[in-house]
Design a protein around this motif. Structure first.
Motif, mmCIF file in Angstrom:
data_model
loop_
_atom_site.group_PDB
_atom_site.id
_atom_site.type_symbol
_atom_site.label_atom_id
_atom_site.label_comp_id
_atom_site.label_asym_id
_atom_site.label_seq_id
_atom_site.Cartn_x
_atom_site.Cartn_y
_atom_site.Cartn_z
ATOM 1 N N GLU A 75 -7.662 -3.382 -11.375
ATOM 2 C CA GLU A 75 -7.630 -4.025 -12.694
ATOM 3 C C GLU A 75 -6.664 -5.194 -12.771
ATOM 4 O O GLU A 75 -6.539 -5.827 -13.805
ATOM 5 C CB GLU A 75 -7.276 -2.991 -13.772
ATOM 6 C CG GLU A 75 -8.341 -1.924 -13.907
ATOM 7 C CD GLU A 75 -7.901 -0.767 -14.804
ATOM 8 O OE1 GLU A 75 -7.122 -1.015 -15.733
ATOM 9 O OE2 GLU A 75 -8.354 0.363 -14.555
ATOM 10 N N VAL A 76 -5.938 -5.464 -11.687
ATOM 11 C CA VAL A 76 -5.041 -6.636 -11.724
ATOM 12 C C VAL A 76 -5.403 -7.633 -10.641
ATOM 13 O O VAL A 76 -6.046 -7.305 -9.674
ATOM 14 C CB VAL A 76 -3.551 -6.241 -11.541
ATOM 15 C CG1 VAL A 76 -2.974 -5.819 -12.863
ATOM 16 C CG2 VAL A 76 -3.394 -5.161 -10.504
ATOM 17 N N GLN A 133 2.946 4.338 0.291
ATOM 18 C CA GLN A 133 2.155 3.225 0.801
ATOM 19 C C GLN A 133 2.690 2.717 2.141
ATOM 20 O O GLN A 133 1.917 2.297 3.003
ATOM 21 C CB GLN A 133 2.190 2.101 -0.246
ATOM 22 C CG GLN A 133 1.140 1.052 -0.076
ATOM 23 C CD GLN A 133 1.172 0.062 -1.234
ATOM 24 O OE1 GLN A 133 1.977 0.205 -2.165
ATOM 25 N NE2 GLN A 133 0.321 -0.936 -1.190
ATOM 26 N N GLY A 169 -0.586 -3.193 2.553
ATOM 27 C CA GLY A 169 0.766 -3.222 2.006
ATOM 28 C C GLY A 169 1.121 -4.531 1.334
ATOM 29 O O GLY A 169 2.274 -4.806 1.039
ATOM 30 N N LYS A 170 0.105 -5.346 1.079
ATOM 31 C CA LYS A 170 0.376 -6.655 0.500
ATOM 32 C C LYS A 170 0.534 -6.564 -1.015
ATOM 33 O O LYS A 170 1.280 -7.317 -1.620
ATOM 34 C CB LYS A 170 -0.793 -7.571 0.856
ATOM 35 C CG LYS A 170 -0.568 -9.001 0.550
ATOM 36 C CD LYS A 170 -0.817 -9.903 1.746
ATOM 37 C CE LYS A 170 -0.631 -11.348 1.351
ATOM 38 N NZ LYS A 170 0.714 -11.641 0.864
ATOM 39 N N THR A 171 -0.199 -5.637 -1.619
ATOM 40 C CA THR A 171 -0.091 -5.419 -3.058
ATOM 41 C C THR A 171 0.387 -3.995 -3.280
ATOM 42 O O THR A 171 -0.130 -3.074 -2.652
ATOM 43 C CB THR A 171 -1.481 -5.543 -3.721
ATOM 44 O OG1 THR A 171 -2.107 -6.726 -3.276
ATOM 45 C CG2 THR A 171 -1.358 -5.542 -5.233
ATOM 46 N N LEU A 172 1.327 -3.838 -4.169
ATOM 47 C CA LEU A 172 1.817 -2.484 -4.480
ATOM 48 C C LEU A 172 0.694 -1.658 -5.107
ATOM 49 O O LEU A 172 0.017 -2.103 -6.024
ATOM 50 C CB LEU A 172 2.996 -2.583 -5.450
ATOM 51 C CG LEU A 172 3.578 -1.246 -5.907
ATOM 52 C CD1 LEU A 172 4.207 -0.498 -4.743
ATOM 53 C CD2 LEU A 172 4.596 -1.466 -7.018
ATOM 54 N N TYR A 173 0.531 -0.440 -4.596
ATOM 55 C CA TYR A 173 -0.521 0.430 -5.100
ATOM 56 C C TYR A 173 -0.215 0.940 -6.501
ATOM 57 O O TYR A 173 0.918 1.245 -6.826
ATOM 58 C CB TYR A 173 -0.703 1.649 -4.176
ATOM 59 C CG TYR A 173 -1.700 2.644 -4.726
ATOM 60 C CD1 TYR A 173 -3.066 2.428 -4.557
ATOM 61 C CD2 TYR A 173 -1.284 3.762 -5.448
ATOM 62 C CE1 TYR A 173 -3.988 3.313 -5.091
ATOM 63 C CE2 TYR A 173 -2.210 4.650 -5.983
ATOM 64 C CZ TYR A 173 -3.550 4.421 -5.804
ATOM 65 O OH TYR A 173 -4.464 5.286 -6.340
ATOM 66 N N SER A 174 -1.246 1.007 -7.323
ATOM 67 C CA SER A 174 -1.198 1.823 -8.539
ATOM 68 C C SER A 174 -2.622 2.304 -8.723
ATOM 69 O O SER A 174 -3.542 1.719 -8.149
ATOM 70 C CB SER A 174 -0.760 1.008 -9.751
ATOM 71 O OG SER A 174 -1.843 0.234 -10.206
ATOM 72 N N HIS A 175 -2.818 3.346 -9.522
ATOM 73 C CA HIS A 175 -4.184 3.852 -9.681
ATOM 74 C C HIS A 175 -5.116 2.792 -10.275
ATOM 75 O O HIS A 175 -6.321 2.901 -10.181
ATOM 76 C CB HIS A 175 -4.195 5.110 -10.559
ATOM 77 C CG HIS A 175 -3.461 6.259 -9.948
ATOM 78 N ND1 HIS A 175 -3.486 6.515 -8.591
ATOM 79 C CD2 HIS A 175 -2.673 7.218 -10.494
ATOM 80 C CE1 HIS A 175 -2.741 7.589 -8.344
ATOM 81 N NE2 HIS A 175 -2.230 8.022 -9.478
ATOM 82 N N SER A 176 -4.561 1.791 -10.903
ATOM 83 C CA SER A 176 -5.405 0.738 -11.488
ATOM 84 C C SER A 176 -5.393 -0.512 -10.620
ATOM 85 O O SER A 176 -5.423 -1.610 -11.141
ATOM 86 C CB SER A 176 -4.919 0.379 -12.880
ATOM 87 O OG SER A 176 -4.198 1.403 -13.472
ATOM 88 N N VAL A 231 -2.157 7.057 -0.157
ATOM 89 C CA VAL A 231 -1.574 5.744 -0.449
ATOM 90 C C VAL A 231 -0.744 5.803 -1.724
ATOM 91 O O VAL A 231 0.225 5.071 -1.879
ATOM 92 C CB VAL A 231 -2.672 4.657 -0.524
ATOM 93 C CG1 VAL A 231 -3.651 4.930 -1.654
ATOM 94 C CG2 VAL A 231 -2.070 3.271 -0.662
ATOM 95 N N GLY A 232 -1.105 6.722 -2.624
ATOM 96 C CA GLY A 232 -0.359 6.860 -3.872
ATOM 97 C C GLY A 232 0.956 7.606 -3.683
ATOM 98 O O GLY A 232 1.793 7.626 -4.569
#
Lengths: 292, 300
Positions: A291-292, A170, A281-288, A166-167
């Motif tokens: 945390e958001v 996505q 695919g609703k939220t853009l992936y990031s390793h954190s 996914v990283g």
């Protein structure tokens, strides 16, 4: 879902050494534990095996079968190793894998009817990895037709849509989810399979399980037949056994974008919801992403 | 006959407005609630920022066309800066501290900060201060610059995954904005912004995706900038709603096309810049004053 344990893998230093030195003990431990954890198949990944491919696979299959009655999934791109393994499999084996690439079709697929095996057939073809669901569909239609002509029934074809991390991309994860819903129409009776751990490759180690678990639930809802998984992941196995219905239900609701009272959720539930949003695919992936 | 109504999209969020510099000449970038130049759909309160760059050392291997306008001032970054403002009308400048490169002259953070302060004091327009992309050294240099230039609201960059913590603390303490750089990757861009926003105000962050010149990878940069704007406006991703910077003058003037003729070089840089504005960039760092002038004309 049928779970295939991935831990007999040449990427593991211990297993790799055991294969080279023909040391059955580490193999035994890995086989016994995965069997006890409830795997349905064991994947035997010997890699491309440059040296003694035939002998290595034959030894490994025989050794593994001493410690388990589970059927095996032979994982190599080397046709010599594949055939030597198939010859000594006691149960109906799964060939992992063939693809729509010409060389793979011509060397691997003929082994399927010859040994009455099943085959993992990926959507990759001579042009590489298809970029979306429709291209995957057109690739698998061609490859499945080719397989059918060789006398391989759809029931023996385990379609691998190819799951990317996914990283890394996505959109490919979203395309995977779209494609898997098309399979019953494309190749009625065919099974589906994915290398689940690849999804979380590159993600923070402690969060890999969460991505894998969530995706198992999501693909399960869309009828996915099987997955190659970490055979030591207890939570994954519990989810698959239906022992965590509340989490499954929550992921379904997040997939449907139901209105949820975020504040009523536990930390863990919230993590599953956020992860579902990323994987659809609703939220853009990031390793954190948590945390958001 | 049914009258044709062009479909219009409304977005419920804005790109954050970042401020660089202080006083009357401070500039604002971002703030829009629609895609670039979509004046028919929403509001774009701030025109793109167009910066001219200055080096703290004499340029080496620059094409003669791009050296020409600065020939009389390249020996002194302060005079170079003054010429950019007074003669070429730059409304914002970018000082590149190339001398601090540990593989090159390896100037001390103290010396770099001294030059920066002197230059910043001699101009009244906002200043971007750019390190060499060397994580450890940039960290020392930019922290010292932040301290010495306290309160000037500089835009410091590039801040990377490996050095954002220390630099951001200094920027917070001494009142500066930051350029967060993650090379050509939307996921890592978001990652870095999340990390920064844990203790640094989001409205003082500018995104740098790294940029390439026309003919040399421009389309990758375009796609990344475009997707960031889409995530920001359409998916309302708060960690992508920062204005975007594009820095490509160096890459443009390294191309053989730019070196071939003056006219071609200026167009190369101007067209690259315009393209990034169309993708959604809010701030450009330019090298040739004529490229700046051309872009200004085109968008005014």
């Amino acid at each position: 879902m049928i779970l295939i344990g991935e831990d007999l893998n040449v990427m593991s230093k211990e297993i790799s050494r055991a294969m080279k030195e023909r040391d059955p003990e580490p193999i035994r431990r890995c086989v016994v534990e995965q069997t006890r954890n409830g795997m349905d198949y064991l994947d035997l990944n010997v890699g491309p095996v440059a040296k003694d491919p035939g002998e290595t696979m034959e030894w490994l299959v025989k050794t593994v079968q001493e410690f388990t009655d589970l059927p095996l999934c032979l994982d190599t791109t080397n046709p010599v190793a594949m055939e030597s393994g198939l010859k000594v499999c006691k149960k109906k084996a799964l060939i992992n894998s063939a693809s729509g690439a010409t060389e793979s079709k011509e060397t691997m697929l003929p082994l399927v009817p010859k040994y009455s095996a099943g085959v993992v057939l990926s959507v990759i073809n001579d042009a590489g990895l298809p970029s979306d669901a429709d291209e995957r569909a057109s690739s698998i239609l061609d490859s499945a037709a080719f397989a059918n002509e060789l006398g391989i029934p759809n029931e023996d074809i385990w379609i691998d849509p190819v799951l990317l991390p996914v990283g890394v991309d996505q959109r490919q994860v979203v395309a995977y989810l779209e494609f898997i819903q098309m399979i019953p129409d494309l190749a009625p009776g065919a099974k589906s399979i994915c290398g689940l751990s690849n999804l979380s490759y590159g993600a923070p180690r402690e969060l890999r399980g969460l991505l894998n678990h969530t995706f198992l639930v999501m693909t399960g809802r869309y009828g996915q037949h099987s997955a190659i998984v970490n055979g030591f992941d207890k939570e994954l196995i519990r989810i698959n056994r239906g022992e965590m219905p509340e989490i499954v239900n929550l992921v379904y609701r997040a997939m449907d974008e139901d209105d949820m009272d975020i504040f009523s959720l536990t930390q863990k539930e919230l993590e599953y919801v956020k992860t579902t949003q990323v994987l659809k695919g609703k939220t853009l992936y990031s390793h954190s992403w948590l945390e958001v | 006959m049914v009258k044709y109504e062009p479909p219009l999209e409304k977005y419920s969020v804005n790109i954050r407005e970042a401020i660089v510099g202080e006083g009357e000449k401070a500039i604002k970038i971002g703030g829009e609630n629609t895609f670039p130049f979509h004046f028919f759909e929403g509001s774009l309160p701030n025109p793109p920022g167009l910066a001219l760059e200055i080096l703290d050392i004499q340029p080496e291997n620059w094409a003669q066309w791009v050296l020409e306008p600065f020939q009389d001032v390249t020996f002194d970054p302060v005079r170079w800066a003054e010429k950019c403002v007074e003669v070429f009308g730059a409304e914002i400048l970018c000082l590149r501290l190339l001398s601090t490169d540990p593989m090159g002259r390896d100037t001390s953070p103290r010396e770099a900060a001294r030059i920066t302060k002197k230059l910043a004091d001699s101009i009244d327009v906002p200043l971007i201060v750019w390190g060499t992309g060397t994580e450890e050294k940039d960290s020392q240099v930019l922290i010292e610059v932040a301290r010495v230039c306290s309160g000037k609201n500089l835009l410091l960059g590039p801040v990377l995954k490996g050095n954002y913590g220390q630099i951001a603390k200094a920027a917070l303490e001494y009142g500066h904005a930051l350029v967060a750089q993650a090379s050509m990757d939307v996921n890592l861009t978001k990652e870095l912004n999340i990390a920064l926003c844990k203790f640094f105000p989001a409205e003082r962050i500018v995104i740098d995706t790294t940029a390439s010149a026309l003919g040399y990878g421009l389309e990758y940069t375009f796609s990344i900038i475009e997707s960031i704007k889409q995530f920001a406006l359409m998916d309302r991703d708060t960690m992508m709603q920062m204005p975007i910077l594009a820095d490509f003058g160096g890459d443009c003037w390294r191309t053989k096309e730019a070196k071939e003729s003056k006219e071609q070089g200026i167009f190369w840089e101007a067209i690259t810049g315009l393209t990034f504005l169309l993708a959604g960039a809010n701030l450009l760092i330019l090298r040739h004053p004529d490229a700046l002038r051309l872009i200004k004309e085109m968008i005014s």
